[in-house]
Enzyme design. Structure first.
Site, short mmCIF file in Angstrom:
data_model
loop_
_atom_site.label_atom_id
_atom_site.label_comp_id
_atom_site.label_asym_id
_atom_site.label_seq_id
_atom_site.Cartn_x
_atom_site.Cartn_y
_atom_site.Cartn_z
N ALA A 1 0.85 -1.19 0.00
CA ALA A 1 0.00 0.00 0.00
C ALA A 1 0.89 1.25 0.00
CB ALA A 1 -0.97 -0.03 1.17
N SER A 2 0.63 2.22 0.86
CA SER A 2 1.34 3.50 0.77
C SER A 2 2.81 3.44 1.17
CB SER A 2 0.62 4.56 1.59
OG SER A 2 -0.56 4.97 0.92
N VAL A 3 3.26 2.33 1.74
CA VAL A 3 4.70 2.17 1.96
C VAL A 3 5.41 2.17 0.60
CG1 VAL A 3 6.48 0.60 2.87
CG2 VAL A 3 4.37 0.97 4.15
N THR A 4 4.66 1.91 -0.47
CA THR A 4 5.18 1.98 -1.84
C THR A 4 5.76 3.36 -2.17
OG1 THR A 4 3.66 0.29 -2.69
CG2 THR A 4 4.46 1.92 -4.28
N LYS A 5 5.21 4.40 -1.56
CA LYS A 5 5.56 5.76 -1.97
C LYS A 5 7.05 6.07 -1.86
CE LYS A 5 1.03 7.95 -1.35
NZ LYS A 5 0.20 6.74 -1.20
#
Length: 355
Positions: A80-84
């Site tokens: 999820a937003s750890v992808t950023k």
């Protein structure tokens, strides 16, 4: 050739298995994961890293409830937003290479970007200060066709306004990171998934980490997302926005993320200057500091500063929590739609530091 072999050996010799002699943390850490260890429950994977060594790593519960497959430290979860942080690093590699600038206008580097975004720069997208609306607000819950990064550009093209002028406020928006993935493709000539593979994952030895594309790529040791139901858990692995890559589409394991954590100290992929900028809070036009850098939240906490990011999507909750001054990192990945891994990570850090 000799130098190449030495470099390869250095990568292969780095292991994410626990370093012997660090002491047993099980008695104090494992109780924090009781809910993830219950029979039939979706689970979690944990890694605690100190001074570049893995002090403790363990998996709890199931990666796939339906097939009763246990989670391991090699299980790959949707970040999820750890992808950023990976999307940000991809952009910074292009900046390092001179093919892009942090001050490049999005309208100059991304064909099809509407004119109303003329003042939005790359640094605004990285820091959630672009003012662009969040595309998720325009995707109805009833929509069954998954949204792609290119669809985000289409959605924004049908809107003629922004939340605020670029650089004047902070407002978390997934749109910015979907657009950054498209910028990577436009500037590099590679697909976003392939750029990450060639320029980040493979050089770091993260061989099982990828930006997942259904029908194109395959996830090894895959964890499937779950949600609580009346009787146990049901699989809720994908939502209508799960196919957007730039804001949340990477899958990885705590083992591969140990290698990533090492890079955050050594800065082999990008210049130390740009890596430091990643961990520097962005300052708004009026001089007000935010608490976000390039893909990371930055939170002063007494004498220490924590650098972290969470990731929440349908069926997954994750956290990577770092205390750079202490050279301490806690990574927790889970495949369930509840729980607060960031709070557990903070408690784990307190245990390690002896509070």
């Amino acid at each position: 050739m000799k130098l190449l072999l030495l470099s390869l050996l250095a990568v292969l010799s780095f292991s994410c298995t626990p370093f012997p002699g660090r002491g047993d943390l099980a008695s104090s850490v494992d109780p924090l994961f009781t809910e993830y260890s219950l029979p039939g429950a979706p689970g979690a994977s944990l890694a605690i890293i100190r001074d570049g060594d893995v002090m403790y790593s363990k998996a709890y519960g199931l990666a796939d409830v339906e097939k009763n497959i246990p989670a391991t430290t090699a299980t790959n979860y949707r970040l999820a937003s750890v992808t950023k942080q990976f999307t940000a690093t991809a952009i910074l590699k292009l900046v390092d290479g001179g093919t892009l600038s942090l001050d490049s206008r999005i309208t100059d580097v991304l064909p099809g970007m509407p004119a109303y975004a003329h003042e939005v720069r790359i640094r605004h997208l990285l820091t959630h200060t672009s003012g662009l609306v969040d595309y998720e607000d325009f995707v109805p819950d009833t929509q069954t066709v998954q949204v792609l990064d290119t669809d985000v550009l289409r959605i924004l093209s049908g809107i003629d306004s922004v939340y605020f002028p670029a650089g004047t406020q902070f407002r978390y928006s997934n749109s910015g990171y979907a657009l950054l993935a498209l910028v990577v493709e436009s500037v590099s000539g590679l697909s976003f998934a392939e750029f990450l593979k060639q320029n980040i994952f493979e050089p770091l030895g993260m061989h099982h980490t990828l930006a997942y594309q259904k029908g194109i790529s395959t996830i090894d040791n895959r964890a499937f997302g779950h949600s609580k139901a009346e009787h146990g858990f049901v699989q809720t692995d994908q939502s209508n926005t799960s196919a957007v890559l730039g804001d949340g589409g990477v899958y990885s394991s705590v083992e591969d993320l140990c290698r990533w954590d090492r890079e955050l100290y050594e800065s082999r992929l990008i210049s130390p200057r740009l890596r430091r900028a990643s961990f520097t809070p962005f300052t708004l036009r009026d001089g007000t500091p935010t608490k976000y850098g390039f893909g990371w939240f930055i939170e002063p906490n007494g004498k220490r500063t924590s650098v972290y990011h969470t990731g929440s999507t349908r069926g997954f909750r994750n956290a990577i929590y770092r205390l750079p001054e202490e050279r301490l990192t806690v990574i927790i990945l889970t495949n369930r739609n509840d729980g607060e891994p960031i709070k557990i990570a903070e408690k784990v850090a307190e245990i390690v530091l002896g509070r």
